[in-house]
Scaffold this active site. Structure first.
Site, PDB file in Angstrom:
ATOM      1  N   TYR B 233       0.834  -1.205   0.000  1.00 33.34           N
ATOM      2  CA  TYR B 233       0.000   0.000   0.000  1.00 33.34           C
ATOM      3  C   TYR B 233       0.864   1.249   0.000  1.00 33.34           C
ATOM      4  O   TYR B 233       0.481   2.274  -0.547  1.00 33.34           O
ATOM      5  CB  TYR B 233      -0.961  -0.052   1.191  1.00 33.34           C
ATOM      6  CG  TYR B 233      -1.861  -1.255   1.053  1.00 33.34           C
ATOM      7  CD1 TYR B 233      -3.011  -1.189   0.278  1.00 33.34           C
ATOM      8  CD2 TYR B 233      -1.498  -2.489   1.588  1.00 33.34           C
ATOM      9  CE1 TYR B 233      -3.794  -2.316   0.072  1.00 33.34           C
ATOM     10  CE2 TYR B 233      -2.270  -3.616   1.383  1.00 33.34           C
ATOM     11  CZ  TYR B 233      -3.414  -3.524   0.619  1.00 33.34           C
ATOM     12  OH  TYR B 233      -4.174  -4.639   0.396  1.00 33.34           O
ATOM     13  N   HIS B 392      -6.115  -4.178   6.369  1.00 31.63           N
ATOM     14  CA  HIS B 392      -5.409  -5.189   5.576  1.00 31.63           C
ATOM     15  C   HIS B 392      -4.442  -6.012   6.408  1.00 31.63           C
ATOM     16  O   HIS B 392      -3.602  -6.728   5.872  1.00 31.63           O
ATOM     17  CB  HIS B 392      -4.655  -4.514   4.426  1.00 31.63           C
ATOM     18  CG  HIS B 392      -5.547  -3.928   3.390  1.00 31.63           C
ATOM     19  ND1 HIS B 392      -6.391  -4.708   2.626  1.00 31.63           N
ATOM     20  CD2 HIS B 392      -5.764  -2.646   2.998  1.00 31.63           C
ATOM     21  CE1 HIS B 392      -7.073  -3.934   1.807  1.00 31.63           C
ATOM     22  NE2 HIS B 392      -6.727  -2.677   1.995  1.00 31.63           N
TER      23      HIS B 392
END
Lengths: 710, 710
Positions: B233, B392
């Site tokens: 990310y 996540h």
């Protein structure tokens, strides 16, 4: 000592031509440089001659390295004139001569007799051939005493062992035999012993029939040049065959070896090159490594000799580029220059070919169809409808493989063997080679009643072979068909394959019609060996969520865990992602069961890879398995791009089949094709066919037809 | 219309410097050429603006392609001045303006609000950023009417949607938020609307605290620069962060953005580069792709900006060479030249690093040790002792990965997701992401009583983090240690890793001491995620020949089929072949059970890869799992060469462990090492340790010691 004699494989002035390539940027220059890099770390070290060891052991590896060092050092001495190379080869030869007769014999580990250095005489043959070539390159630099020591204590005793102690094994008609004669013959040429050369050429009986090099190359190959054990063994034999051929070309011009027996050497090189898969690997027919290919020395030598002795073929130039190196030998100079001059790295495109089998070419064949996608990617489908591969044969007549987009889609397992990996049973064949790799269900094939062809009995398999039906290796739709009526008692089989190119298809599609006929009911299992991640199934799947059980007790089924199954009620499609591409298998089946299998059952030593198999199971007497295989789309995970996860084709449907022909319909989003194939054993290109199914009449001329439907 | 204004990201005269690189052989010349090749097939085609579609669908892919085309065409127009590129960008912008407001909204598929073009606003942010950059490059070639059409019908409505309709989502402190502000801010700069720039910089509230670019870059990263969701990310956020930073650098020099907040941009780029694995991939921490890496545009931009704005680091030059391309932007000119000037293709060697987590850097860390083998190969071991990765996150505190010789040896599974593969649930996260990929047993970790850390509850996981113990990132033996005492109720855990280089070892060896303490008895499962073919086991294996059953009901065990198991009675070794290398795991266990697992249980949609897990199971309250991992030898199947199938190490043995320290002995054929590690939470480099086990006293100073034993 004698003055400079000829080298083992060529004349010294030819070798000197390589000197001009030193430091040059072309293929030959780079290939010489890579030999120098290979030798560099060994020049300063003392020779290391260990004792006995298993395949893959330190001792075994060192002996293998030593003969490569000796041959390479001789070659580099000839090219560069640098004494360090001659010294390395001389030291190795002398040190082996010091100890050879004192080593005793290895313990034999298989049917192959044991050598003094290696556990099988075959390895010692290879060793002798390379040591002889190395000796030939530096002999003129040695004193008479050194030469006598090497010849009397090493080379001659090795030849005596091979030709006397193991006379029963020497020069037999077999790929191992080629190594024996090449080694003894080359050794004879180098040390000037005409008797050795004679034994090698003519065999122990001197008849040129029961043994010896001339008999080998006359008898080992079918008229097509195909070698019965398959490409893996063919390329292995090729190295010995061609090294000795070059030696004879130099020293025995009277034999005119390259025109011998109607240019059999040309034919058999050509047959080997003709089977190479677009990724440069050899098809893993019979017991074979899946990764052996064009970088093997056998294929480097084959490319060079083919080009030097039989003239130009641009596909061979492209092959040399794909190989990225050439044999360091004067015979490769022309090839290296031609490959350097090519403007493109396009892969060689070998044409579709049917390679007949048997001494008279009437024992079936290997068929290979190849077609290009619109972007140049090469698809290749191979069907085995030849003989059983001797000791190394698999029970896979009518078995197929499919390759495209850089991947083998319908896959060969290869051998169950971790070659030279010592902890894996000394690198030898594993029990699972018999129980899985050779079995029919391990291939893209059909088993009958859960059994392998000929019940897995080699003796029975040796008596039968496939029957070529037709072969059409050009055009937008290529096709081949073959029968095998003697592989299951009471069951006749015919497999017809079409490789279809079409403007609506990114990649040529394989259509497969596998037809079985019997008077009694059987269970027919159509097996598909695939690799990758299943992304979509059109039929609902009943997944074995918490427990998997083996799919059977024998014939390879004992190794397959049952992961899931589907009841089939209408034509189905299953898609998987392999590498970057999606593959869809479409089946016309409207009944039966689809089994999802994975290897791992009864594999207590973890000898098998965890490969995956799909089995479409049908009960019946007469049955047609109609399938289409489409490769489509792209998934590039690192860039997270994906398209075409669903293919063009949506359905394949059987219209009907009888003894005249089979008719199937292939439907896509943008295409609809009618495929009609002759089932008549007597079919010719002119045969008229008319069949009637469901009130409609279908007509075509010749082997097959593939027509657009309005 | 206005005269030529500044471009979105730089001044036109800077862009013109790229013109000199056209057709040049260097990195920048080749990178420009690859953009030309990318655009070439699209120049002749009419623009294709489809309607709505799922991720991975044709429509989705085309919209993604369109914004890349628009931005690239603008860039190439600036560099080459060729009108065809301006025409392509103008046509795309105009055609989108024609239809944008009539498209309606997509159906939202997850928590992300839907855009007009894409199923999530995030994609529309990305789209707007690229379209704005493209517009900035060609705007001066358009008529006033064309500009008004594009701005009124397309760009402003998109901004209004993002900042008003989805005000609740705009500029939140999150990686998605960065995309929103970068898009709106860049659009504002290009069309000259200062209000948009202000919203983007300062947030809707205008406070620079609750939202907006300046708040994002102040709050998103730990002092080390680490981003809590992990590298996958981080690199995604990086692209938006740096594109807008370049725009601000050009248009708002008053902000001095590259020195803002103590050079936070420098720190966070550095933190991202610091985690790159030698093969150029990012560690798949949390939900992440295993193959994302240095070729992603985020890392191309990061390398260029780091070099341009923060000066020279030769590791970044080597990175650019490894990337094989550069960002086509003036900021990358210096990097391209420096990379071209390098004499070698040696991989960048990023130093060992500990990256702290949390706003104050006190919420644990990610530790990475790196060491070179004698031949230069880089080994890397990573341990996660930081925070849970938000939405996540995986339950893998103290989890590790090991990389060497081109392969990940101790492996991350990554996410259970086939991104953009439409038939796989529209490319979205799959249920198995929760049930397998995030679970503790899916990692190289220890589970307690068959459960995941924090019982797989994100809310609990968010409250805790790992505790750094010590970190020594240089020297022949490097080491790091961390604790996690809040992840299983009543169980304290400490993991200490040593990366040992030694003249008798080809490749650095990982020594792993995983220590658990509880007052009550538990089942501790130490899991090893490996890949490849098992070649040897020292303990006898009881293989489940005909039936495999799942290893449990929950916490990921329901996905593991039990293939085999071993009763452990003495220290054991298990070796597998992964690619070309052998890996041996040595365990000091003298009791317990070794389970051989394979994924596939409860995977009815075939969503999981068939990866393999080894589980060493122990019952006890206080336990030390002592392991060593050695990579050794070589198997090159195509050339059939093999050596070193057995490694140097023969045994690891626990001498003893208590609250002072742990002592283990590592024995090889040619080495014997005593490893002593401090277990004292208060340890410093000066702490003296003295422990006594089996009548012998062991003493060392500081965190750890590794000594040769006579």
């Amino acid at each position: 000592m004698p003055e400079t004699l000829s080298l083992a494989l060529c004349k010294p002035d030819e070798m000197a031509r390589l000197r001009e390539q030193l430091g040059q940027p072309g293929l030959m220059g780079r290939s010489i440089e890579s030999l120098r890099v290979f030798l560099e770390p060994h020049l300063a070290k003392p020779s290391d001659i260990p004792g006995h060891g298993e395949a893959g052991s330190y001792a075994h590896n060192q002996h293998q390295l030593n003969y490569r060092l000796c041959e390479t050092a001789g070659t580099l001495f000839q090219i560069t004139g640098e004494q360090c190379y001659a010294d390395l080869a001389a030291d190795l030869l002398t040190r082996y001569a010091d100890c050879y007769l004192g080593l005793g014999f290895q313990k034999a580990k298989n049917t192959n007799p044991a050598g003094r250095i290696f556990h099988q005489i075959l390895n010692e043959n290879i060793w002798l051939l390379s040591m002889s070539i190395g000796y030939g390159s530096i002999r003129h630099t040695l004193s008479a005493g050194q030469c006598a020591h090497i010849e009397q204590q090493l080379l001659r005793p090795a030849v005596v062992m091979m030709t006397e102690l193991y006379a029963h094994d020497f020069a037999t008609i077999h790929n191992h035999g080629l190594w024996g004669v090449a080694a003894v013959g080359t050794c004879g040429l180098v040390i000037g012993d005409e008797r050795y050369v004679q034994l090698a050429l003519d065999g122990l009986a001197g008849d040129r029939k029961t043994g010896g090099y001339l008999a080998e190359i006359s008898l080992l190959f079918a008229p097509s040049g195909y070698y019965i054990e398959g490409p893996y063994y063919h390329r292995f034999a090729m190295r010995a065959l061609l090294l000795f051929a070059e030696a004879l070309h130099t020293h025995r011009p009277d034999l005119d070896i390259y025109n011998f027996n109607d240019q059999v050497i040309r034919t058999t090189i050509r047959a080997l090159l003709a089977v190479v898969t677009p990724n440069g690997c050899l098809p893993a027919l019979n017991d074979a490594s899946r990764t052996m290919g064009i970088h093997d020395e056998g294929l480097l030598i084959a490319a060079a000799v083919y080009n030097a002795r039989y003239g130009d073929d641009p596909a061979v130039f492209a092959l040399a580029r794909q190989q990225g190196q050439v044999w360091v030998h004067p015979a490769a100079l022309g090839l290296a220059a031609a490959a350097d001059a090519l403007q493109s790295d396009a892969l060689p495109f070998w044409p579709s070919v049917e390679l007949n089998e048997g001494p008279a070419g009437d024992k079936g064949a290997q068929g290979i169809l190849r077609a290009k996608a619109s972007d140049g990617d090469i698809s290749q489908v191979l069907m085995n409808y030849g003989q059983h591969g001797m000791d190394h044969g698999h029970f896979d007549t009518l078995g197929i493989t499919l390759f495209n987009r850089g991947e083998e889609v319908l896959r060969e397992y290869g051998f169950a063997r971790w070659l030279n990996v010592e902890p894996k049973f000394g690198g030898r064949y594993l029990p699972e080679n018999l129980t899985w790799a050779r079995q029919t269900v391990a291939h893209n094939c059909v088993t009958v009643d859960g059994r392998s062809q000929n019940d897995g009995d080699r003796n029975r398999a040796d008596q039968v072979h496939g029957l070529p039906h037709f072969f059409v290796g050009s055009g937008a739709v290529q096709a081949m068909s073959a029968m095998a009526n003697d592989h299951f008692v009471g069951v006749a089989m015919q497999r017809s394959l079409l490789l279809v190119t079409h403007e609506k298809l990114d990649t040529p599609v394989l259509v497969d019609l596998y037809r079985l006929r019997s008077d009694t009911e059987h269970v027919y299992d159509y097996a598909v060996q695939y690799a990758g991640q299943i992304t979509e199934t059109s039929a609902p799947v009943d997944y074995n969520r918490s427990q998997w059980t083996v799919l059977g007790e024998a014939s390879g089924y004992q190794h397959l865990m049952g992961v899931a199954n589907s009841r089939i009620t209408e034509p189905c499609r299953i898609t998987w992602l392999q590498g970057k591409r999606f593959n869809s298998w479409l089946s016309a089946a409207t009944s039966g069961e689809l089994l999802f299998g994975q290897l791992g059952g009864n594999d207590a030593s973890f000898n098998l890879r965890r490969d995956t198999t799909l089995i479409l199971r049908q009960r019946g007497s007469k049955h047609l398995f109609a399938s289409a295989f489409e490769t489509h789309g792209l998934f590039d995970e690192p860039s997270e791009r994906c398209h075409g996860a669903r293919g063009e084709l949506t359905q394949i449907r059987v219209v009907g089949h009888d003894d005249q022909g089979s008719v199937v319909e292939l439907t896509g989003r943008q295409l609809r094709l009618l495929v009609m194939v002759s089932n008549r054993a007597d079919v010719t290109a002119q045969t008229e066919h008319e069949v009637r199914f469901d009130g409609t009449t279908y007509r075509w001329t010749g082997f097959f037809a593939c027509e657009a439907v309005a």
